[in-house]
Enzyme design. Structure first.
Site, mmCIF file in Angstrom:
data_model
loop_
_atom_site.group_PDB
_atom_site.id
_atom_site.type_symbol
_atom_site.label_atom_id
_atom_site.label_comp_id
_atom_site.label_asym_id
_atom_site.label_seq_id
_atom_site.Cartn_x
_atom_site.Cartn_y
_atom_site.Cartn_z
ATOM 1 C CG ASN A 137 -0.287 -0.372 2.489
ATOM 2 O OD1 ASN A 137 0.331 -1.431 2.588
ATOM 3 N ND2 ASN A 137 -0.391 0.475 3.483
ATOM 4 C CD GLN A 165 -3.865 -0.180 -1.456
ATOM 5 O OE1 GLN A 165 -4.250 0.373 -2.479
ATOM 6 N NE2 GLN A 165 -4.135 0.311 -0.255
ATOM 7 C CB SER A 185 -10.840 -3.417 1.035
ATOM 8 O OG SER A 185 -11.479 -2.322 1.636
ATOM 9 C CB THR A 224 -27.486 -7.701 9.652
ATOM 10 O OG1 THR A 224 -28.320 -8.338 10.620
ATOM 11 C CG2 THR A 224 -28.306 -7.342 8.429
ATOM 12 C CB CYS A 305 -4.457 2.814 9.194
ATOM 13 S SG CYS A 305 -4.875 1.928 7.701
HETATM 14 N N1 PMP Z 1 -4.498 -4.195 3.592
HETATM 15 C C1 PMP Z 1 -3.964 -3.206 2.879
HETATM 16 C C2 PMP Z 1 -2.773 -3.485 2.010
HETATM 17 C C3 PMP Z 1 -4.497 -1.920 2.944
HETATM 18 O O1 PMP Z 1 -3.942 -0.936 2.239
HETATM 19 C C4 PMP Z 1 -5.618 -1.687 3.787
HETATM 20 C C5 PMP Z 1 -6.225 -0.313 3.931
HETATM 21 N N2 PMP Z 1 -5.303 0.696 4.196
HETATM 22 C C6 PMP Z 1 -6.158 -2.762 4.502
HETATM 23 C C7 PMP Z 1 -5.569 -3.999 4.375
HETATM 24 C C8 PMP Z 1 -7.356 -2.594 5.386
HETATM 25 O O2 PMP Z 1 -8.500 -2.432 4.606
HETATM 26 P P1 PMP Z 1 -9.877 -1.864 5.191
HETATM 27 O O3 PMP Z 1 -9.740 -0.376 5.193
HETATM 28 O O4 PMP Z 1 -10.920 -2.347 4.239
HETATM 29 O O5 PMP Z 1 -10.054 -2.428 6.550
#
Ligand code: PMP
Length: 371
Positions: A137, A165, A185, A224, A305
């Site tokens: 990422n 990604q 995702s 759900t 994050c």
């Molecule tokens: N894995 C990778 C490589 C990501 O870039 C991300 C999001 N930054 C995630 C997992 C987590 O995904 P989500 O936001 O859907 O929880």
């Protein structure tokens, strides 16, 4: 605002918005037996079929989750059992935090998994669960996952791939990869946040749930499901047909940064077409992000994050980048990137580099830093 932070979240695709809107208009819980419930269930199952088709899994082997963080956690929880856990050094925090006592598989200075180290690790000790992302990422660097899958098979190890990604940007096919599971995702594909999926190889279709509860998802994930988000997820996945058109724009953004003294992280490795990680020697990443934000350009330092915390990226440190690990920003082009926006980025980057370099000390260390 010029948005160059697609790896944090892609802009919503029009098809996804339309699908979310239409699904939101359908009242009903997909577990209910009456007509309204059955209509909601049809939306859910159609989305499952579309996503399974898109990534070559069987619909029954796709478990919907709240996102990839949960899909990664479900994979580790459900596949690990008594196995050792081996994870790549540059994995996302959702993998790094999902299992205790993980052994770290090193990467080379381009950020690509060291296959000889992995082979040695697999050869010593009991069977393992290996977690390796398809594309990073922060840098866009891609691992040779097919080779890793073959190595895992020959050592009786299982392989979980975080394909968050890569999905929609490069070809992705669960059966062709040879992985045991794959996490994706919605909001990284141009769908809404709040939906993700774990795609399972047939042997693991009955994975043990992380969240028990009402028996949804054939007992593999209680709760759900977010039907409207899932409908948008599937529509986004069908609309996301590759990111190759972004590579020339990515290269142009990189040239603009390199012309101002930046170093491209992972440049020698195969990379996603939309992602670039550029380090500006001597200049803190957060100062760069703020300066570009003032110029109305959205990029990030490290993973979204963790961009609230100041500190060098674990990804770049694992690549042996030393101080540069705290001096890199990520440019990630969205599916609808505009060439004029990339030109504007180049101009803003030049102004930012000039101003922040001028603020460096003038005592001789400046030249050493910038070299
Ligand atoms: N894995 C990778 C490589 C990501 O870039 C991300 C999001 N930054 C995630 C997992 C987590 O995904 P989500 O936001 O859907 O929880």
């Amino acid at each position: 605002m010029i948005y160059l932070d697609a790896n944090a979240s892609e802009p919503l695709r029009p098809d996804a918005l339309a699908a979310v809107h239409s699904a939101l208009m359908q009242t009903g819980n997909p577990s209910s037996v009456h007509q309204a419930g059955r209509a909601a269930r049809r939306i859910l199952e159609e989305a499952r079929e579309q996503l399974a088709f898109r990534f070559s899994a069987r619909p029954g082997n796709l478990v919907f989750t709240s996102g990839a963080t949960e899909a990664n956690a479900l994979a580790v929880h459900g596949l690990r059992a008594s196995r050792r856990l081996l994870i790549g050094a540059t994995e996302h925090d959702s993998i790094r935090a999902s299992g205790s006592e993980a052994e770290i598989i090193p990467v080379d200075d381009s950020g690509v998994v060291a296959l000889d180290s992995l082979e040695a690790m697999l050869g010593s000790g009991p069977p393992a669960l290996v977690c390796l992302m398809l594309a990073n990422n922060e840098t866009g660097v891609m691992h040779p996952v097919r080779e890793v899958a073959a190595l895992c098979r020959s050592h009786g190890a299982l392989l979980h791939v975080d394909a968050v990604q890569a999905a929609g940007r490069v070809p992705l096919d669960l059966s062709e990869l040879g992985a045991d599971s794959l996490a994706i995702s919605s909001h990284k594909l141009g769908g809404p946040a709040g939906a993700g999926a774990l795609l399972l190889a047939p042997a693991h279709a009955d994975i043990c749930p992380l969240i028990a509860g009402g028996g949804q998802e054939r007992g593999r994930r209680g709760g759900t499901p977010a039907v409207a988000a899932i409908a948008g997820f599937a529509a986004a996945a069908l609309a996301a047909s590759g990111g190759e058109h972004l590579a020339p724009l990515r290269d142009s953004a990189e040239r603009a940064a390199v012309a101002r003294g930046a170093v491209v992280c992972g440049a020698a490795a195969p990379r996603l077409p939309n992602t670039s990680c550029v380090a500006l020697p001597g200049v803190r990443a957060d100062a760069q992000v703020i300066a570009l934000d003032l110029a109305r350009i959205a990029v990030s330092a490290g993973a979204a994050c963790s961009s609230g915390k100041v500190g060098a990226s674990h990804v770049l440190r694992a690549m042996g980048l030393g101080p540069l690990a705290g001096q890199a920003i990520r440019i990630s082009l969205p599916w609808n990137a505009d060439p004029a926006h990339v030109d504007a980025f180049g101009r803003a980057y030049a102004a930012m580099a000039e101003r922040l370099h001028a603020a460096l000390p003038h005592d001789g260390s400046r030249e050493a830093i910038m070299r």
